[in-house]
Motif scaffolding. Structure first.
Motif, PDB file in Angstrom:
ATOM      1  N   LYS A   1       1.033  -1.598  -0.136  1.00  0.00           N
ATOM      2  CA  LYS A   1      -0.415  -0.274   0.137  1.00  0.00           C
ATOM      3  C   LYS A   1       0.812   1.498   0.277  1.00  0.00           C
ATOM      4  CE  LYS A   1      -4.141  -1.686   1.888  1.00  0.00           C
ATOM      5  NZ  LYS A   1      -6.152  -1.788   2.601  1.00  0.00           N
TER       6      LYS A   1
ATOM      7  N   ASN B   1       1.351   3.789  -1.745  1.00  0.00           N
ATOM      8  CA  ASN B   1       0.178   4.098  -3.229  1.00  0.00           C
ATOM      9  C   ASN B   1       1.461   5.282  -3.884  1.00  0.00           C
ATOM     10  OD1 ASN B   1      -1.631   3.235  -1.605  1.00  0.00           O
ATOM     11  ND2 ASN B   1      -3.140   4.567  -1.681  1.00  0.00           N
TER      12      ASN B   1
ATOM     13  N   LEU C   1      -6.600  -1.115  -5.242  1.00  0.00           N
ATOM     14  CA  LEU C   1      -6.667  -0.146  -4.430  1.00  0.00           C
ATOM     15  C   LEU C   1      -6.654   1.032  -4.564  1.00  0.00           C
ATOM     16  CD1 LEU C   1      -3.854   0.011  -2.362  1.00  0.00           C
ATOM     17  CD2 LEU C   1      -2.323   0.860  -4.045  1.00  0.00           C
TER      18      LEU C   1
END
Length: 414
Positions: free
Chosen positions: A81, A83, A118
């Motif tokens: 994660k 991002n 995601l």
């Protein structure tokens, strides 16, 4: 031979026939053998073919050789994660036409689907999942990654927890070196109100994220384990681990994780009757979250619950919040929260008969069908209490029976 693959790819991209590409350089047969890697070929011939295709062969080879590592790095950033890093690598990949080569296309498509999951782009993810259903002769790794993707899509978007578990349980780590899926299994079991299995799989995920040194995922997983522990009958809220995790997320600048922790801490406080603390924690979450965020609705509903329990907010303001939530839930096509906010609207306006009719006809069947154990039992109790209150004992028993069956013991006492 890499050069042959690159030549074939660009020739087909430019809709050139082999005979046209080789004109004045070599025969059609020789082009065919070059593309299939069946013959030795001079650097001079390669350069002439590259010039006709208007490509820099050395640059193309370097790109080809770097793609596997770049795709692996992109996938890892999604798993952990990260991002910003995932978005940066995606932009880097977007201009690379060689990703359409069979060598890379499926891997790229699978990881792109993970990226869309995601960031919550479920429509784009769904279209790629539909494409995957037409694929044949997948490698064992790709087969398992497809299962993971379908499991996450069922879990995160469709809220079909039984389906999610079915997909995820088929994953074979012999061929798929990504234990991250344990976390998804834990979430699915939590949503099914199976706390032991949720804790079990979360603990396995925690081991994986700890080895990966991913503070983001460690915090999320510890929070998930804490949720299971705090629901035990003898848990003392004074022993809560939330303050420590919130401080950690704050120090690391992890706003998304901080918001999740604050939300769950608020829910914990609400469950124990500390409505004023729950109200304040939910308020903090709403300051962090944007209304477009997928979890905004969840915290808004919690905030509305706490405000209602405190009794310090006017009915006009409560009604405004409920309408905001209902409108947003409809816009997002979120059936669960459309139901929740509709119930709030009936409750705030003291429309008791409409509340219980809607609960029995729409809400309870929905949660039961979707397998939401905790919500199903909660509404069974509400309907039992309601029918007992109005003297409809037979109907009350109808809703008591599923709970009795769940806790019925096989052992018989004398």
């Amino acid at each position: 031979m890499i050069q042959g693959k690159i030549i074939k790819f660009h020739r087909e991209l430019q809709v050139l026939k082999q005979i046209d590409l080789g004109e004045g350089i070599c025969s059609k047969t020789h082009i065919s053998k070059i593309e299939r890697g069946l013959t030795e070929v001079s650097e001079e011939t390669i350069e002439l073919l590259a010039k006709r295709l208007r490509i820099d062969m050395k640059a193309e080879i370097n790109t080809y050789l770097s793609l596997d590592l770049l795709l692996k790095e992109w996938h890892e950033s999604i798993i952990l994660k990260l991002n910003s890093k995932a978005e940066s690598i995606k932009k880097q990949l977007e201009g690379i036409v060689l990703l359409q080569l069979p060598d890379f296309y499926r891997s790229y498509t699978l990881i792109l689907t993970r990226y869309y999951l995601l960031i919550g782009e479920y429509t784009l993810a769904e279209s790629l999942i539909e494409e995957m259903d037409s694929w044949h002769e997948l490698t064992p790794y790709d087969q398992n990654m497809v299962l993971h993707i379908k499991g996450k899509f069922s879990l995160d978007h469709q809220k079909e927890y039984n389906d999610a578990i079915s997909y995820l349980k088929k994953i074979d780590l012999t061929y798929y070196n990504n234990s991250e899926y344990y976390y998804d299994l834990a979430i699915a079991y939590q949503c099914m109100d199976s706390r032991v299995l949720a804790y079990y799989y979360a603990n396995k995920a925690l081991y994986f994220f700890t080895k990966s040194h991913s503070f983001t995922r460690i915090i999320e997983t510890e929070m998930l384990m804490l949720i299971q522990v705090e629901q035990e009958e003898y848990f003392d809220p004074k022993d809560s681990g939330y303050p420590r995790l919130i401080e950690m997320a704050d120090n690391l600048g992890l706003d998304d994780q901080k918001a999740k922790l604050l939300h769950n801490y608020a829910y914990q406080q609400f469950r124990y009757g500390y409505y004023d603390k729950a109200f304040e924690y939910y308020k903090q979450v709403l300051k962090i979250r944007e209304p477009s965020h997928s979890q905004y609705l969840v915290s808004l509903e919690g905030y509305l619950n706490a405000a209602t329990k405190l009794g310090l907010t006017s009915d006009t303001e409560l009604l405004r919040l409920a309408k905001e939530g209902f409108t947003l839930a409809n816009k997002l096509k979120d059936t669960m929260f459309t139901h929740y906010f509709q119930l709030h609207l009936y409750k705030i306006q003291n429309q008791k008969e409409q509340y219980y009719h809607y609960l029995e006809a729409e809400v309870y069947p929905y949660f039961k069908k979707m397998g939401y154990g905790l919500a199903t039992e909660t509404y069974e109790i509400k309907l039992f209490d309601y029918y007992m209150e109005i003297g409809e004992v037979e109907l009350a028993n109808k809703y008591a029976l599923p709970i009795l069956e769940k806790y019925r013991k096989n052992n018989e006492l004398v």
